[in-house]
Design a protein around this motif. Structure first.
Motif, PDB file in Angstrom:
ATOM      1  N   GLN A  10       0.859  -1.189   0.000  1.00  0.00           N
ATOM      2  CA  GLN A  10       0.000   0.000   0.000  1.00  0.00           C
ATOM      3  C   GLN A  10       0.893   1.236   0.000  1.00  0.00           C
ATOM      4  N   LEU A  11       0.760   2.064  -1.055  1.00  0.00           N
ATOM      5  CA  LEU A  11       1.594   3.256  -1.196  1.00  0.00           C
ATOM      6  C   LEU A  11       0.781   4.516  -0.948  1.00  0.00           C
ATOM      7  N   VAL A  12       1.388   5.440  -0.223  1.00  0.00           N
ATOM      8  CA  VAL A  12       0.861   6.787  -0.053  1.00  0.00           C
ATOM      9  C   VAL A  12       1.832   7.673  -0.822  1.00  0.00           C
ATOM     10  N   VAL A  13       1.343   8.322  -1.882  1.00  0.00           N
ATOM     11  CA  VAL A  13       2.213   8.968  -2.858  1.00  0.00           C
ATOM     12  C   VAL A  13       2.138  10.485  -2.766  1.00  0.00           C
ATOM     13  N   THR A  14       3.335  11.106  -2.810  1.00  0.00           N
ATOM     14  CA  THR A  14       3.484  12.562  -2.803  1.00  0.00           C
ATOM     15  C   THR A  14       4.581  12.930  -3.802  1.00  0.00           C
ATOM     16  N   GLY A  15       4.713  14.223  -4.105  1.00  0.00           N
ATOM     17  CA  GLY A  15       5.873  14.661  -4.859  1.00  0.00           C
ATOM     18  C   GLY A  15       5.601  15.505  -6.072  1.00  0.00           C
ATOM     19  N   ALA A  16       6.475  15.346  -7.065  1.00  0.00           N
ATOM     20  CA  ALA A  16       6.436  16.163  -8.274  1.00  0.00           C
ATOM     21  C   ALA A  16       6.978  15.335  -9.444  1.00  0.00           C
ATOM     22  N   GLN A  17       6.707  15.744 -10.581  1.00  0.00           N
ATOM     23  CA  GLN A  17       5.702  16.622 -11.108  1.00  0.00           C
ATOM     24  C   GLN A  17       4.400  15.823 -11.238  1.00  0.00           C
ATOM     25  N   THR A  18       3.323  16.500 -10.865  1.00  0.00           N
ATOM     26  CA  THR A  18       2.000  15.873 -10.860  1.00  0.00           C
ATOM     27  C   THR A  18       1.696  15.140 -12.150  1.00  0.00           C
ATOM     28  N   ASP A  19       1.890  15.831 -13.280  1.00  0.00           N
ATOM     29  CA  ASP A  19       1.451  15.329 -14.578  1.00  0.00           C
ATOM     30  C   ASP A  19       2.477  14.439 -15.269  1.00  0.00           C
ATOM     31  N   GLU A  20       3.560  14.133 -14.608  1.00  0.00           N
ATOM     32  CA  GLU A  20       4.565  13.279 -15.227  1.00  0.00           C
ATOM     33  C   GLU A  20       4.955  12.161 -14.262  1.00  0.00           C
ATOM     34  N   CYS A  21       5.881  12.411 -13.386  1.00  0.00           N
ATOM     35  CA  CYS A  21       6.415  11.335 -12.549  1.00  0.00           C
ATOM     36  C   CYS A  21       5.423  10.850 -11.496  1.00  0.00           C
TER      37      CYS A  21
ATOM     38  N   THR B  65       3.220  20.681  -9.638  1.00  0.00           N
ATOM     39  CA  THR B  65       3.830  20.737 -10.966  1.00  0.00           C
ATOM     40  C   THR B  65       4.083  22.197 -11.325  1.00  0.00           C
ATOM     41  N   GLU B  66       4.935  22.403 -12.299  1.00  0.00           N
ATOM     42  CA  GLU B  66       5.225  23.754 -12.761  1.00  0.00           C
ATOM     43  C   GLU B  66       4.217  24.175 -13.825  1.00  0.00           C
ATOM     44  N   ASP B  67       4.243  25.436 -14.183  1.00  0.00           N
ATOM     45  CA  ASP B  67       3.343  25.969 -15.204  1.00  0.00           C
ATOM     46  C   ASP B  67       3.904  25.655 -16.588  1.00  0.00           C
ATOM     47  N   LEU B  68       3.242  24.763 -17.284  1.00  0.00           N
ATOM     48  CA  LEU B  68       3.647  24.387 -18.640  1.00  0.00           C
ATOM     49  C   LEU B  68       2.615  24.845 -19.668  1.00  0.00           C
TER      50      LEU B  68
ATOM     51  N   PRO C 103      -2.799  22.774 -19.436  1.00  0.00           N
ATOM     52  CA  PRO C 103      -3.608  23.666 -18.606  1.00  0.00           C
ATOM     53  C   PRO C 103      -2.728  24.298 -17.515  1.00  0.00           C
ATOM     54  N   PRO C 104      -3.203  25.354 -16.873  1.00  0.00           N
ATOM     55  CA  PRO C 104      -2.453  25.933 -15.754  1.00  0.00           C
ATOM     56  C   PRO C 104      -2.258  24.878 -14.655  1.00  0.00           C
TER      57      PRO C 104
END
Length: 184
Positions: free
Chosen positions: A105-116, A140-143, A149-150
Motif C-alpha cells: 500500500q503506497l501513499v504517494v506525494t511529490g512532483a511533477q503531478t502530470d509526469e512522474c 507541478t510547474e506551469d507548462l 492547462p495551468p
C-alpha cells in the motif's frame, strides 16, 4: 486490498522533491510543508519513507538541482531510489525495496503531478499495489506555454481522476494531508 501476497504494510513515497524539479512548482512551499508533515507522521508511526530521486541532463547527479530540497532530509536507513524514467518502478530497485519491506500500500506525494507522480501511480496499480495520492502534497510547474492547462487545473484534474480510479483487487483514491492514516 493490494493483489500482492504477504504485503500488509504501507510506505510513504516521496517522488522527485528536488531543487530543480519543484523550484517553480505550484504552491511549492505549502506542498513541501505538507510532505514534511507526512514524513514526520510516517516516522512516528514507524512507516517507511521511500525517497525517489530523478536524474537527467537537467538534473545531473550530485548537482544542486538534483539534491532533495533542504526542508526535507532522508533519515539514515531511508531507502533512496534513483530513476531516469517518469515511472519510479522503471529500471529501478523500487519493487525490490518495497518487497523487502512487505509493502503493498503506497501513499504517494511529490512532483511533477502530470509526469512522474501520475506515471508512478499507474505503475503501482498495474503492478498490484494499492496507491493513494495525497491531494495537497504534489505539485507541478506551469507548462501552459506548451499547451498544458495551468498547474492548479492539472493538479485538480489529477486529484479528480485518481479519486475514482480502481482496478480489480486494488484500490486507488485521494486523501488530504490532514486525513492520512498511517498504520502498520
Amino acid at each position: 486490498m493490494a493483489t500482492l501476497e504477504n504485503r500488509p504494510h504501507q510506505a510513504l513515497v516521496v517522488i522527485d522533491v528536488q531543487n530543480g524539479v519543484v523550484s517553480g512548482g505550484h504552491h511549492r512551499d505549502a506542498v513541501v510543508a505538507n510532505i514534511a508533515t507526512l514524513v514526520d507522521r510516517a516516522r512516528q508511526a514507524e512507516i517507511p519513507v521511500v525517497w525517489v530521486q530523478h536524474s537527467s541532463e537537467e538534473l545531473a547527479k550530485e548537482s544542486e538541482q538534483w539534491q532533495i530540497v533542504p526542508e526535507l532530509k532522508p533519515a539514515d536507513g531511508d531507502p533512496v531510489v534513483h530513476k531516469t524514467w517518469a515511472d519510479s518502478f522503471e529500471e529501478t530497485d523500487l519493487e525490490d525495496v518495497l518487497a523487502g519491506l512487505r509493502v503493498g500500500q503506497l501513499v504517494v506525494t511529490g512532483a511533477q503531478t502530470d509526469e512522474c507522480v501520475r506515471s508512478t501511480l499507474h505503475g503501482a496499480i498495474v503492478r498490484g499495489y494499492d496507491a493513494t495520492l495525497v491531494e495537497d502534497a504534489h505539485t507541478t510547474e506551469d507548462l501552459s506555454e506548451y499547451g498544458a492547462p495551468p498547474p492548479d487545473q492539472v493538479i485538480a484534474h489529477t486529484n479528480l481522476y485518481w479519486k475514482y480510479h480502481r482496478a480489480p483487487g486494488r484500490t486507488a483514491g485521494t486523501v488530504e494531508t490532514k486525513d492520512v492514516s498511517f498504520g502498520k
